[in-house]
Write a protein that holds these residues in place. Structure first.
Motif, PDB file in Angstrom:
ATOM      1  N   VAL A  90       0.823  -1.212   0.000  1.00  0.00           N
ATOM      2  CA  VAL A  90       0.000   0.000   0.000  1.00  0.00           C
ATOM      3  C   VAL A  90       0.860   1.266   0.000  1.00  0.00           C
ATOM      4  O   VAL A  90       0.626   2.167  -0.822  1.00  0.00           O
ATOM      5  CB  VAL A  90      -1.005  -0.025   1.174  1.00  0.00           C
ATOM      6  CG1 VAL A  90      -1.711   1.317   1.298  1.00  0.00           C
ATOM      7  CG2 VAL A  90      -2.024  -1.149   0.969  1.00  0.00           C
ATOM      8  N   THR A 124       0.776   4.054  -2.921  1.00  0.00           N
ATOM      9  CA  THR A 124       0.474   5.456  -2.637  1.00  0.00           C
ATOM     10  C   THR A 124       1.510   6.364  -3.272  1.00  0.00           C
ATOM     11  O   THR A 124       1.184   7.379  -3.893  1.00  0.00           O
ATOM     12  CB  THR A 124       0.444   5.680  -1.116  1.00  0.00           C
ATOM     13  OG1 THR A 124      -0.464   4.750  -0.544  1.00  0.00           O
ATOM     14  CG2 THR A 124      -0.008   7.094  -0.789  1.00  0.00           C
ATOM     15  N   VAL A 170       1.196   6.471  -7.062  1.00  0.00           N
ATOM     16  CA  VAL A 170       0.057   7.283  -7.493  1.00  0.00           C
ATOM     17  C   VAL A 170       0.402   8.755  -7.370  1.00  0.00           C
ATOM     18  O   VAL A 170       0.150   9.556  -8.271  1.00  0.00           O
ATOM     19  CB  VAL A 170      -1.196   6.945  -6.662  1.00  0.00           C
ATOM     20  CG1 VAL A 170      -2.293   7.973  -6.918  1.00  0.00           C
ATOM     21  CG2 VAL A 170      -1.693   5.554  -7.005  1.00  0.00           C
ATOM     22  N   ALA A 171       1.042   9.099  -6.226  1.00  0.00           N
ATOM     23  CA  ALA A 171       1.406  10.500  -6.013  1.00  0.00           C
ATOM     24  C   ALA A 171       2.371  10.953  -7.097  1.00  0.00           C
ATOM     25  O   ALA A 171       2.300  12.086  -7.583  1.00  0.00           O
ATOM     26  CB  ALA A 171       2.028  10.680  -4.638  1.00  0.00           C
ATOM     27  N   ALA A 194      -9.690   2.161  -2.033  1.00  0.00           N
ATOM     28  CA  ALA A 194      -9.391   3.590  -1.930  1.00  0.00           C
ATOM     29  C   ALA A 194      -8.685   4.115  -3.168  1.00  0.00           C
ATOM     30  O   ALA A 194      -8.694   5.305  -3.437  1.00  0.00           O
ATOM     31  CB  ALA A 194      -8.535   3.855  -0.687  1.00  0.00           C
ATOM     32  N   PHE A 195      -8.062   3.206  -3.902  1.00  0.00           N
ATOM     33  CA  PHE A 195      -7.334   3.652  -5.096  1.00  0.00           C
ATOM     34  C   PHE A 195      -8.243   3.781  -6.308  1.00  0.00           C
ATOM     35  O   PHE A 195      -7.777   4.053  -7.409  1.00  0.00           O
ATOM     36  CB  PHE A 195      -6.185   2.683  -5.397  1.00  0.00           C
ATOM     37  CG  PHE A 195      -5.061   2.766  -4.389  1.00  0.00           C
ATOM     38  CD1 PHE A 195      -4.169   3.822  -4.423  1.00  0.00           C
ATOM     39  CD2 PHE A 195      -4.909   1.791  -3.414  1.00  0.00           C
ATOM     40  CE1 PHE A 195      -3.132   3.914  -3.500  1.00  0.00           C
ATOM     41  CE2 PHE A 195      -3.885   1.874  -2.493  1.00  0.00           C
ATOM     42  CZ  PHE A 195      -2.993   2.935  -2.529  1.00  0.00           C
ATOM     43  N   HIS A 207      -7.859   6.153  -9.148  1.00  0.00           N
ATOM     44  CA  HIS A 207      -6.577   6.162  -9.867  1.00  0.00           C
ATOM     45  C   HIS A 207      -6.355   4.936 -10.744  1.00  0.00           C
ATOM     46  O   HIS A 207      -5.278   4.754 -11.275  1.00  0.00           O
ATOM     47  CB  HIS A 207      -5.435   6.280  -8.867  1.00  0.00           C
ATOM     48  CG  HIS A 207      -5.635   7.382  -7.873  1.00  0.00           C
ATOM     49  ND1 HIS A 207      -5.616   8.706  -8.233  1.00  0.00           N
ATOM     50  CD2 HIS A 207      -5.918   7.360  -6.545  1.00  0.00           C
ATOM     51  CE1 HIS A 207      -5.866   9.458  -7.174  1.00  0.00           C
ATOM     52  NE2 HIS A 207      -6.053   8.662  -6.144  1.00  0.00           N
ATOM     53  N   GLU A 210     -10.290   1.345   4.572  1.00  0.00           N
ATOM     54  CA  GLU A 210      -9.585   2.157   5.562  1.00  0.00           C
ATOM     55  C   GLU A 210      -9.772   1.580   6.966  1.00  0.00           C
ATOM     56  O   GLU A 210      -8.847   1.566   7.774  1.00  0.00           O
ATOM     57  CB  GLU A 210     -10.053   3.620   5.519  1.00  0.00           C
ATOM     58  CG  GLU A 210      -9.249   4.488   6.484  1.00  0.00           C
ATOM     59  CD  GLU A 210      -9.555   5.982   6.403  1.00  0.00           C
ATOM     60  OE1 GLU A 210     -10.164   6.419   5.409  1.00  0.00           O
ATOM     61  OE2 GLU A 210      -9.167   6.701   7.343  1.00  0.00           O
ATOM     62  N   TRP A 219     -15.799   8.950   2.879  1.00  0.00           N
ATOM     63  CA  TRP A 219     -15.773   8.313   1.565  1.00  0.00           C
ATOM     64  C   TRP A 219     -17.081   8.497   0.816  1.00  0.00           C
ATOM     65  O   TRP A 219     -17.106   8.486  -0.422  1.00  0.00           O
ATOM     66  CB  TRP A 219     -15.415   6.827   1.705  1.00  0.00           C
ATOM     67  CG  TRP A 219     -13.977   6.654   2.117  1.00  0.00           C
ATOM     68  CD1 TRP A 219     -13.527   6.307   3.344  1.00  0.00           C
ATOM     69  CD2 TRP A 219     -12.824   6.844   1.300  1.00  0.00           C
ATOM     70  NE1 TRP A 219     -12.160   6.276   3.376  1.00  0.00           N
ATOM     71  CE2 TRP A 219     -11.697   6.591   2.106  1.00  0.00           C
ATOM     72  CE3 TRP A 219     -12.621   7.211  -0.028  1.00  0.00           C
ATOM     73  CZ2 TRP A 219     -10.402   6.678   1.640  1.00  0.00           C
ATOM     74  CZ3 TRP A 219     -11.324   7.299  -0.499  1.00  0.00           C
ATOM     75  CH2 TRP A 219     -10.222   7.036   0.321  1.00  0.00           C
TER      76      TRP A 219
END
Lengths: 346, 310, 468
Positions: free
Chosen positions: C83, C87, C90-91, C107-108, C111, C421, C460
């Motif tokens: 994860v 992250t 993606v950033a 959560a992704f 993206h 989460e 969310w």
């Protein structure tokens, strides 16, 4: 028996004999100067007296008490002034001076009183709240002295305390130190490599080299009657002239005794030389005249004459003059050992 | 003659002023890499973190939807956040006190002069040089709840009759974290304090000896005050290092048991990276900033004040 | 499930003679490959708990790449880094094309590419997806398939046969209550076992699974099928109360600090008599020839007082294709190729991996309509006669029924970013641990956790990714 007695003291650092068999007897109230070039062992000798170094062998007695190695510096009734002054940078002048008294667990009121009295003596009463960094060199030196004096010790140990001052301050400080010693009457052992300080301050001067005391005596003794060629050439500026008398003997005479023949009365008992002048330095009060004696080979070291301004005879390079030395001022040294001998025949 | 001639010619053709002669320019050029480093690796992420803390960014997405102080409003009432603040301060303060006491004692012992001092200094620095992840693995095993070497040893010595669940109990877990932090930081602090002690001029120590000061008076009145400026650098570094450190807690307890050993950095990591709430994570992480800034200012002023005296 | 259209049947029939795998891939995406700009595919995945799998997977991926003229790069990282790594990629907006996760990376969702087409194509070839896989890869609220799964891992109970036999329960526990009853007896009869029951309540993935299983078996749940928060219920409180009792009686504080490897280690060292874990611990014991291997037996999910016995899947292997992927078509094609060879994958993982499309394990040539059942039978047969040297050979038989007692982590709803989460910040194990250690009463602990859960859901929902 002296107040400080040193008997056959040795100190060896990894094969190097820093102090190599020193015997000294220092009287109570005496101002003894240890004089010598750097590395001669004078500082090590002083540090052993202070208890900061442990002797390899030998004995130190202070005030009748043998200072065995388990007697720490604080129990030796000594005070020391360091070359750097070693003031505590985070303490004010007051706290610096008060520190030895605090260590001795004096009462607060006694501490204040004695610090102020001592500060007044050195003229630094107005500086007591300043930190060392805020003081001039001379002021720092006084604070260091005050810190030593305030304890009223049996012996002062001074390790080149004037060497960080400029020439003018040094002259003043020398006078003040001498006055201080007269006033306090405390025994002082003073280390220096500066012969002017040594001559000016010492009741007696011990000249050291290679860990040994070569000669001990009054400033006049060591200057006028050097025990050997080292003392003869270490003291005096310029140093004593040494010229070859014969196979066995150096002839020695001080530059200021080596003057144009004309400045002596005709009947004086002098040794006369033909002096081939190579070059002349004009110093205001004196002229330094460099040259060689007639008969000397050209590659010999220059003989020097210090001709005072009161002798107004012109002296020019390249000329030869008649110079002379009072026979009483002639010294003789054995060429092999370097030690002084009574005359050229001995 | 030839030499004099060469010298004369050299005088006729003076060398141009080179870069090395231009102190100002040279200084700037040599500073540039450090500056670039700070800007790129500290400055940019820092600005990014501030922006993120005001955004609703999630899971690595760096699109900034401004949500104002929402993230801060979210974390402020959160009991876990309170716990993390307390833990951060507790771990930092306790470990730094322990570090400085240990470092000073060790430095004094080392300074007293022992044989093989250099070797010892080198060995001493090792824990600091060991990658923290490796060290933490070893520590995790030592404190393991089931297989703890420490417990077995204590038991073998007859000192422990029950069983210590090092990472299963909040107090023990915090203790373990502090122990590891101290272990990590104290060599560095020792070397700094030792450097401070070594930099005290020998004659000042000797003056204190001659002035009649005993051991404790020398330590507390002469040596301590003189190493304060340099020691405060060690403390400052230690605080910044410990308060922002993620690895020790992350590898040792991962914030457990039941999130009771979370510190701000691990909580920020858990919320921001693992949980995907970048905005909130940034807000938590940023909370340290004013605290650390304040600590830095206080310490630097303190160090400066002592320096004026010296 | 999905209607199987005749066109698919036809095509499937056509493929029969053509050497299924290669041809299937070709028909699906040759045009895509032609369009692809980059001739490389970058894959990031975990270091599999069964190392033999990686030894198979990497050459498998490379060989496929060679046959397609694509340079395939496979990077392995620790499961805990998946994860954080994702992250940062993606950033940065760059990195790998294809990324692997062990739990739903909901959560992704913003993206990643929608992989509905890929799921559809796989179903077209192999029949329906296992339902719990769909709930773990598909956001029914946004109608987006944020991931694609080829496999999942069963989370049975592992128990020490001798210890349980000694207390008169050779078949191992059936209900949660059994853990308490027999755990107490094991505690008495075998003091060398430090932790009679080895169920974690810590911040790790195994505790996350175990505590959910306990919660569900008491009728509690974080959310309902419509993604409404239902955590604060009497059922949850009862589950938490039971968890606390279990902890105080037959577990000990060691489990509060467990990581994903701890229960394996404790079990293999005979320090605990029951754990909830995949078969990886058992495979490790077999590889190392530990005596515990022979003594290890398995039970399905334990039943609660409600009679419900369900467990969360142990691992949900989910691939995502990033929006920034340079070669998304190659990524999808590779996943299809993986499904085409799933029997091989199952065996390479020593049965750790269970197919997400049962049909991928059917024998080549099986008619589409029968593929799912045929694959299912093949998988069951492997479990019933473990090809990797179990004694007795049917030791893993209970795993054959796993689909019935396994579910996704969002049960009874789907996995979504909020569930993700909550999972990744260990809200549920914390809820149990706080009550177990008496930091809070069960009621307070449930209340506190519900507050956190509500906040997460609200966030969310605001982001438009969760319904309810």
């Amino acid at each position: 028996m002296g107040y400080v007695e040193i008997r056959d003291l040795h100190k060896t650092f990894a094969e190097v004999h820093a102090v190599d068999g020193v015997d000294l007897s220092i009287e109570e109230g005496e101002f003894l100067v240890l004089l010598g070039p750097s590395g001669c062992g004078k500082t090590t000798l002083m540090r052993m007296i202070a208890g900061l170094e442990t002797p390899t062998s030998g004995e130190i007695v202070i005030g009748g008490e043998p200072m065995d190695e388990d007697i720490p510096p604080r129990s030796r009734d000594i005070a020391m002034v360091f070359q750097s002054y070693a003031l505590y940078p985070h303490k004010t002048a007051f706290s610096n001076i008060a520190f030895p008294l605090e260590a001795a667990h004096k009462t607060r009121s006694e501490i204040i009183e004695r610090v102020q009295a001592t500060a007044a003596m050195f003229g630094i009463a107005h500086l007591l709240q300043r930190y060392p960094r805020q003081l001039s060199g001379g002021e720092r030196q006084r604070v260091a002295l005050a810190r030593a004096v305030v304890r009223n010790p049996g012996v002062f140990l001074f390790d080149e305390p004037l060497s960080n001052l400029d020439a003018r301050q040094r002259t003043t400080a020398r006078v003040e130190l001498k006055q201080l010693q007269r006033k306090l009457g405390t025994t002082i052992i003073y280390v220096t490599h500066d012969q002017v300080e040594a001559m000016g301050l010492g009741d007696r001067v011990a000249v050291m080299n290679h860990g040994r005391v070569l000669q001990i005596g009054t400033p006049r003794d060591v200057y006028d009657d050097p025990a050997d060629t080292f003392v003869a050439t270490f003291l005096g500026s310029p140093p004593m002239n040494l010229v070859e008398l014969n196979e066995a003997t150096w002839l020695g005479f001080r530059p200021e005794r080596f003057l144009p023949r004309a400045s002596f009365v005709a009947a004086a008992d002098v040794a006369a030389f033909r002096f081939l002048v190579r070059h002349v330095e004009y110093l205001g009060s004196d002229r330094l005249v460099y040259g060689r004696l007639d008969g000397e080979s050209a590659d010999e070291k220059d003989v020097i004459a210090t001709v005072p301004v009161t002798v107004d005879q012109p002296i020019a390079a390249g000329e030869t003059y008649d110079f002379a030395v009072d026979r009483r001022a002639l010294r003789y040294f054995d060429r092999r050992s370097g030690s002084s001998s009574s005359d050229g025949t001995g | 003659m030839a030499l004099a001639e060469q010298l004369r010619q050299a005088r006729l053709r003076p060398a141009r002023r080179t870069l090395a002669d231009r102190g100002d320019l040279l200084g700037r050029i040599m500073l540039a890499p450090a500056l670039a480093y700070v800007l790129l690796l500290a400055g940019v992420p820092f600005v990014l973190a501030i922006m993120l803390s005001f955004s609703s960014a999630t899971a690595g997405g760096l699109e900034f939807h401004w949500v104002g102080l929402h993230n801060f409003a979210e974390i402020l009432p959160d009991p876990l956040f309170h716990r993390a603040i307390i833990n951060t301060i507790l771990i930092t303060v306790v470990s730094q006190i322990a570090v400085m006491v240990l470092a000073t004692v060790t430095a004094l012992v080392l300074d007293a002069g022992i044989r093989g001092m250099r070797v010892f200094r080198f060995l001493l620095l090792l824990p600091w040089a060991v990658p923290v992840s490796l060290a933490a693995l070893a520590w995790v095993w030592m404190f393991d709840s089931t297989f703890s070497v420490i417990n077995w040893t204590l038991r073998a010595l007859g000192l422990l009759h029950g069983w210590l669940y090092w990472f299963g109990d909040t107090t023990l877990a915090l203790t373990a974290i502090i122990v590891v932090d101290v272990w990590r930081m104290f060599p560095f602090a020792t070397v700094i304090v030792l450097a401070g002690l070594t930099s005290i001029p020998q004659d000042i120590r000797e003056a204190a000896l001659v002035d009649g000061a005993g051991f404790w008076r020398r330590v507390f009145q002469i040596e301590f005050p003189l190493i304060v400026p340099i020691a405060s650098v060690a403390v400052l570094f230690g605080i910044a290092f410990t308060a922002t450190d993620l690895t020790t807690v992350y590898l040792l307890t991962n914030g457990g048991p039941y999130n009771s050993t979370q510190v701000l950095s691990t909580l920020a990591f858990q919320r921001g990276i693992l949980g995907g709430d970048l905005g909130q994570g940034a807000a938590i992480a940023l909370f340290l900033l004013p605290v650390l800034a304040l600590a830095t200012i206080i310490l630097l002023r303190f160090a400066r004040r002592t320096e004026i005296g010296s | 499930m999905q209607g199987i259209e005749s066109v698919h049947l036809t095509r499937s029939t056509f493929l029969k003679g053509a050497g299924a795998a290669g041809a299937a891939a070709t028909t699906f995406s040759v045009p895509a490959i032609v369009r692809a700009q980059a001739k490389s595919l970058r894959i990031i995945t975990w270091s599999h708990f069964v190392p033999a799998y990686d030894a198979w997977f990497d050459p498998f991926a490379k060989a496929w790449g060679r046959s397609k003229g694509i340079d395939v790069v496979v990077d392995h990282i620790s499961y805990a880094d998946l994860v954080p790594r994702a992250t940062s990629e993606v950033a940065a907006g760059q990195g790998h094309d294809l990324a692997f996760f062990l739990s739903p990376p909901a959560a992704f969702e913003p993206h990643v590419l929608d992989l509905s087409d890929l799921a559809k194509e796989t179903e077209r070839r192999y029949g329906p997806m296992v339902p719990l896989v769909r709930s773990s890869t598909y956001n029914s609220f946004t109608k987006k398939a944020y991931g694609f799964s080829a496999e999942w891992t069963i989370d049975p109970g592992d128990y020490l046969k001798d210890a349980w036999t000694k207390v008169g329960k050779p078949g191992g526990p059936v209900t949660w209550e059994d853990l308490l009853t027999y755990g107490l007896q094991i505690k008495k009869s075998d003091p060398s076992i430090q932790i009679p029951i080895g169920i974690g309540m810590s911040q790790d993935i195994d505790s996350n699974m175990a505590m959910r299983a306990l919660l569900w078996s008491y009728g509690g749940a974080v959310q309902d099928a419509q993604e409404r928060v239902t955590l604060d219920s009497d059922e949850t409180v009862k589950a938490v109360e039971f968890g606390a009792t279990l902890f105080q009686q037959v577990i000990n504080p060691a489990v509060l600090s467990w990581n994903a490897a701890s229960n394996n280690q404790a079990f293999n060292a005979r320090q605990t008599s029951y754990i909830l874990n995949s078969i990886s611990a058992y495979r490790t014991a077999q590889d190392k020839k530990l005596p515990v291997a022979e003594n290890t037996f398995f039970v399905p999910a334990l039943k609660g007082p409600t009679g419900i016995g369900i467990a969360s899947e142990h691992v949900m292997g989910i691939w995502v294709v990033w929006k920034f992927a340079k070669n998304p078509d190659a990524a999808k094609e590779f996943l299809l190729h993986l499904c085409d060879n799933y029997r091989e994958a199952c065996m390479a993982s020593k049965l750790y991996n269970t197919p997400s499309f049962m049909g991928t394990c059917a024998a080549p040539g099986t008619p589409l309509a029968q593929k799912a059942a045929a694959g299912q039978r093949w998988v069951a047969a492997q479990f019933q006669r473990d090809p990797f040297g179990s004694a007795p050979a049917d030791k893993l038989a209970v795993l054959a029924t796993a689909e019935k007692w396994s579910t996704n982590i969002g049960h009874p709803g789907p996995a979504n970013p909020a569930i993700g989460e909550i999972f990744d910040t260990f809200v549920i194990p914390d809820m149990f641990a706080k009550a177990a250690t008496k930091q809070l009463t069960p009621k307070e602990s449930v209340k506190q956790s519900t507050a956190r859960v509500n906040a997460i859901f609200a966030k969310w929902r605001k982001a438009g990714l969760v319904g309810g």
